[in-house]
Design a protein around this motif. Structure first.
Motif, PDB file in Angstrom:
ATOM      1  N   PRO A  50       0.789  -1.237   0.000  1.00 51.23           N
ATOM      2  CA  PRO A  50       0.000   0.000   0.000  1.00 51.23           C
ATOM      3  C   PRO A  50       0.819   1.283   0.000  1.00 51.23           C
ATOM      4  N   THR A  51       0.259   2.292  -0.659  1.00 55.10           N
ATOM      5  CA  THR A  51       0.708   3.675  -0.560  1.00 55.10           C
ATOM      6  C   THR A  51      -0.533   4.549  -0.442  1.00 55.10           C
ATOM      7  N   SER A  52      -0.359   5.763   0.058  1.00 53.69           N
ATOM      8  CA  SER A  52      -1.476   6.677   0.218  1.00 53.69           C
ATOM      9  C   SER A  52      -2.135   6.959  -1.127  1.00 53.69           C
ATOM     10  N   MET A  53      -3.436   6.753  -1.190  1.00 53.86           N
ATOM     11  CA  MET A  53      -4.204   6.967  -2.421  1.00 53.86           C
ATOM     12  C   MET A  53      -3.598   6.224  -3.614  1.00 53.86           C
ATOM     13  N   ASN A  54      -2.925   5.119  -3.316  1.00 51.64           N
ATOM     14  CA  ASN A  54      -2.330   4.295  -4.371  1.00 51.64           C
ATOM     15  C   ASN A  54      -1.371   5.097  -5.259  1.00 51.64           C
ATOM     16  N   GLN A  55      -0.660   6.032  -4.659  1.00 53.15           N
ATOM     17  CA  GLN A  55       0.182   6.963  -5.416  1.00 53.15           C
ATOM     18  C   GLN A  55       1.315   6.275  -6.184  1.00 53.15           C
ATOM     19  N   GLN A  56       1.987   5.314  -5.544  1.00 53.50           N
ATOM     20  CA  GLN A  56       3.083   4.577  -6.175  1.00 53.50           C
ATOM     21  C   GLN A  56       4.142   5.522  -6.771  1.00 53.50           C
ATOM     22  N   PRO A  57       4.723   6.423  -5.972  1.00 53.92           N
ATOM     23  CA  PRO A  57       5.672   7.376  -6.535  1.00 53.92           C
ATOM     24  C   PRO A  57       7.089   6.848  -6.718  1.00 53.92           C
ATOM     25  N   LEU A  58       7.371   5.635  -6.259  1.00 50.33           N
ATOM     26  CA  LEU A  58       8.734   5.120  -6.366  1.00 50.33           C
ATOM     27  C   LEU A  58       9.129   4.907  -7.820  1.00 50.33           C
ATOM     28  N   ASP A 101       0.255  12.906 -11.846  1.00 51.77           N
ATOM     29  CA  ASP A 101      -0.204  12.770 -13.232  1.00 51.77           C
ATOM     30  C   ASP A 101      -0.769  11.373 -13.522  1.00 51.77           C
ATOM     31  N   THR A 102      -0.371  10.377 -12.721  1.00 54.01           N
ATOM     32  CA  THR A 102      -0.874   9.016 -12.932  1.00 54.01           C
ATOM     33  C   THR A 102      -2.077   8.693 -12.041  1.00 54.01           C
ATOM     34  N   LEU A 103      -2.475   9.610 -11.163  1.00 60.95           N
ATOM     35  CA  LEU A 103      -3.606   9.321 -10.278  1.00 60.95           C
ATOM     36  C   LEU A 103      -4.902   9.010 -11.028  1.00 60.95           C
ATOM     37  N   PRO A 104      -5.203   9.673 -12.152  1.00 56.40           N
ATOM     38  CA  PRO A 104      -6.410   9.269 -12.880  1.00 56.40           C
ATOM     39  C   PRO A 104      -6.391   7.804 -13.308  1.00 56.40           C
ATOM     40  N   GLU A 105      -5.199   7.261 -13.494  1.00 58.22           N
ATOM     41  CA  GLU A 105      -5.069   5.852 -13.893  1.00 58.22           C
ATOM     42  C   GLU A 105      -5.122   4.916 -12.692  1.00 58.22           C
ATOM     43  N   VAL A 106      -4.390   5.251 -11.616  1.00 59.55           N
ATOM     44  CA  VAL A 106      -4.255   4.317 -10.497  1.00 59.55           C
ATOM     45  C   VAL A 106      -5.256   4.567  -9.376  1.00 59.55           C
ATOM     46  N   PHE A 107      -5.968   5.714  -9.419  1.00 62.79           N
ATOM     47  CA  PHE A 107      -6.980   6.026  -8.412  1.00 62.79           C
ATOM     48  C   PHE A 107      -8.223   6.550  -9.130  1.00 62.79           C
ATOM     49  N   ASP A 115      -5.957  16.964  -8.511  1.00 56.57           N
ATOM     50  CA  ASP A 115      -6.005  18.365  -8.107  1.00 56.57           C
ATOM     51  C   ASP A 115      -5.637  18.562  -6.640  1.00 56.57           C
ATOM     52  N   LEU A 116      -5.720  17.513  -5.835  1.00 58.63           N
ATOM     53  CA  LEU A 116      -5.352  17.621  -4.431  1.00 58.63           C
ATOM     54  C   LEU A 116      -3.865  17.882  -4.252  1.00 58.63           C
ATOM     55  N   TYR A 117      -3.087  17.624  -5.296  1.00 57.35           N
ATOM     56  CA  TYR A 117      -1.634  17.771  -5.208  1.00 57.35           C
ATOM     57  C   TYR A 117      -1.125  18.867  -6.137  1.00 57.35           C
ATOM     58  N   ALA A 118      -1.940  19.892  -6.325  1.00 57.00           N
ATOM     59  CA  ALA A 118      -1.529  21.019  -7.160  1.00 57.00           C
ATOM     60  C   ALA A 118      -0.389  21.796  -6.514  1.00 57.00           C
ATOM     61  N   ASN A 119      -0.361  21.823  -5.187  1.00 58.09           N
ATOM     62  CA  ASN A 119       0.704  22.516  -4.470  1.00 58.09           C
ATOM     63  C   ASN A 119       1.977  21.670  -4.503  1.00 58.09           C
ATOM     64  N   SER A 120       3.060  22.230  -5.020  1.00 59.18           N
ATOM     65  CA  SER A 120       4.282  21.446  -5.228  1.00 59.18           C
ATOM     66  C   SER A 120       4.911  20.988  -3.919  1.00 59.18           C
ATOM     67  N   GLU A 121       4.820  21.794  -2.857  1.00 62.54           N
ATOM     68  CA  GLU A 121       5.398  21.385  -1.578  1.00 62.54           C
ATOM     69  C   GLU A 121       4.628  20.209  -0.980  1.00 62.54           C
ATOM     70  N   VAL A 122       3.319  20.280  -1.033  1.00 59.11           N
ATOM     71  CA  VAL A 122       2.495  19.167  -0.547  1.00 59.11           C
ATOM     72  C   VAL A 122       2.782  17.912  -1.364  1.00 59.11           C
ATOM     73  N   ARG A 123       2.891  18.083  -2.669  1.00 51.77           N
ATOM     74  CA  ARG A 123       3.139  16.951  -3.556  1.00 51.77           C
ATOM     75  C   ARG A 123       4.498  16.307  -3.273  1.00 51.77           C
ATOM     76  N   GLU A 124       5.521  17.126  -3.060  1.00 49.21           N
ATOM     77  CA  GLU A 124       6.851  16.569  -2.818  1.00 49.21           C
ATOM     78  C   GLU A 124       6.898  15.815  -1.492  1.00 49.21           C
ATOM     79  N   ARG A 125       6.283  16.369  -0.455  1.00 50.02           N
ATOM     80  CA  ARG A 125       6.264  15.666   0.829  1.00 50.02           C
ATOM     81  C   ARG A 125       5.588  14.313   0.702  1.00 50.02           C
ATOM     82  N   SER A 126       4.478  14.268  -0.014  1.00 50.78           N
ATOM     83  CA  SER A 126       3.754  13.011  -0.184  1.00 50.78           C
ATOM     84  C   SER A 126       4.544  12.030  -1.028  1.00 50.78           C
ATOM     85  N   ALA A 127       5.183  12.535  -2.071  1.00 45.29           N
ATOM     86  CA  ALA A 127       5.985  11.672  -2.947  1.00 45.29           C
ATOM     87  C   ALA A 127       7.129  11.028  -2.184  1.00 45.29           C
ATOM     88  N   VAL A 128       7.853  11.815  -1.401  1.00 44.87           N
ATOM     89  CA  VAL A 128       9.006  11.291  -0.673  1.00 44.87           C
ATOM     90  C   VAL A 128       8.553  10.317   0.411  1.00 44.87           C
TER      91      VAL A 128
END
Length: 202
Positions: A50-58, A101-107, A115-128
């Motif tokens: 599992p990852t949050s919202m099935n993000q799979q950022p690795l 960019d892949t959330l429409p596919e995996v979620f 759109d929940l990750y439009a903010n780059s700082e929020v997105r980077e924290r979640s990705a890492v």
């Protein structure tokens, strides 16, 4: 060492030893190759964790060429250079900062997820964070394949990012040396914290 009782853990002892109790972080490796097919099998196993919202950022970069290996080693701390020079395979693990960019596919059941990750700082924290979760799964997958993993984080992070991800789309989270153990591959196991030191009940 307190081993889990059989009735409390579904894994057989062989699996527990392979993944946890007998597994060690390797500091030296044999020269036996690690083929792409084996890495694919590892990924096909760990991709379901599992990852949050099935993000799979690795994102995983297998450093197979001499040039790529040299570019990496130049950024490693002195104590780590020899380990990555000698390992049969080195994997560079990174967080994809554009995972949204892949959330429409995996979620797909949440059309507004991107759109929940439009903010780059929020997105980077979640990705890492989520890529680091996947790093743990990856190490277990390497062990499940009967190989040893030697994860290292002693490096020039900015240097690696410039060398491998110059467009800024990814951020390194770890380097993992992979292979079968070589001569004197590990040190004595270090102490682990007790259950009582870690677990409390509220």
């Amino acid at each position: 060492m307190h081993e889990p009782r059989e009735e409390h853990i579904a894994l057989c002892k062989q699996a527990r030893d392979l993944l946890f109790l007998g597994a060690r972080t390797a500091n030296s490796f044999s020269d036996a190759p690690v083929p792409d097919e084996q890495v694919r099998a590892i990924y096909e196993l760990i991709k379901y964790a599992p990852t949050s919202m099935n993000q799979q950022p690795l994102r995983i970069v297998l450093l197979r060429t001499t040039s790529a290996r040299s570019r990496l080693v130049a950024q490693l701390a002195p104590a780590n250079k020899g380990k990555s020079e000698q390992a049969p395979l080195v994997a560079l693990l990174a967080a994809d900062l554009h995972f949204h960019d892949t959330l429409p596919e995996v979620f797909p059941h949440a059309p507004g997820a991107r759109d929940l990750y439009a903010n780059s700082e929020v997105r980077e924290r979640s990705a890492v964070f989520n890529a680091t979760l996947q790093l743990g799964y990856f190490i277990l997958g390497v062990r499940a394949a009967g190989l040893c993993a030697g994860p290292i984080v002693g490096y020039d992070e900015d240097g690696i990012n410039r060398a491998f991800f110059p467009d800024g789309s990814r951020r390194v989270i770890a380097v993992v040396n992979i292979g079968l153990p070589g001569a004197a591959p590990w040190q004595e196991r270090l102490p682990r914290l007790s259950y009582e030191a870690v677990v409390s009940i509220a």
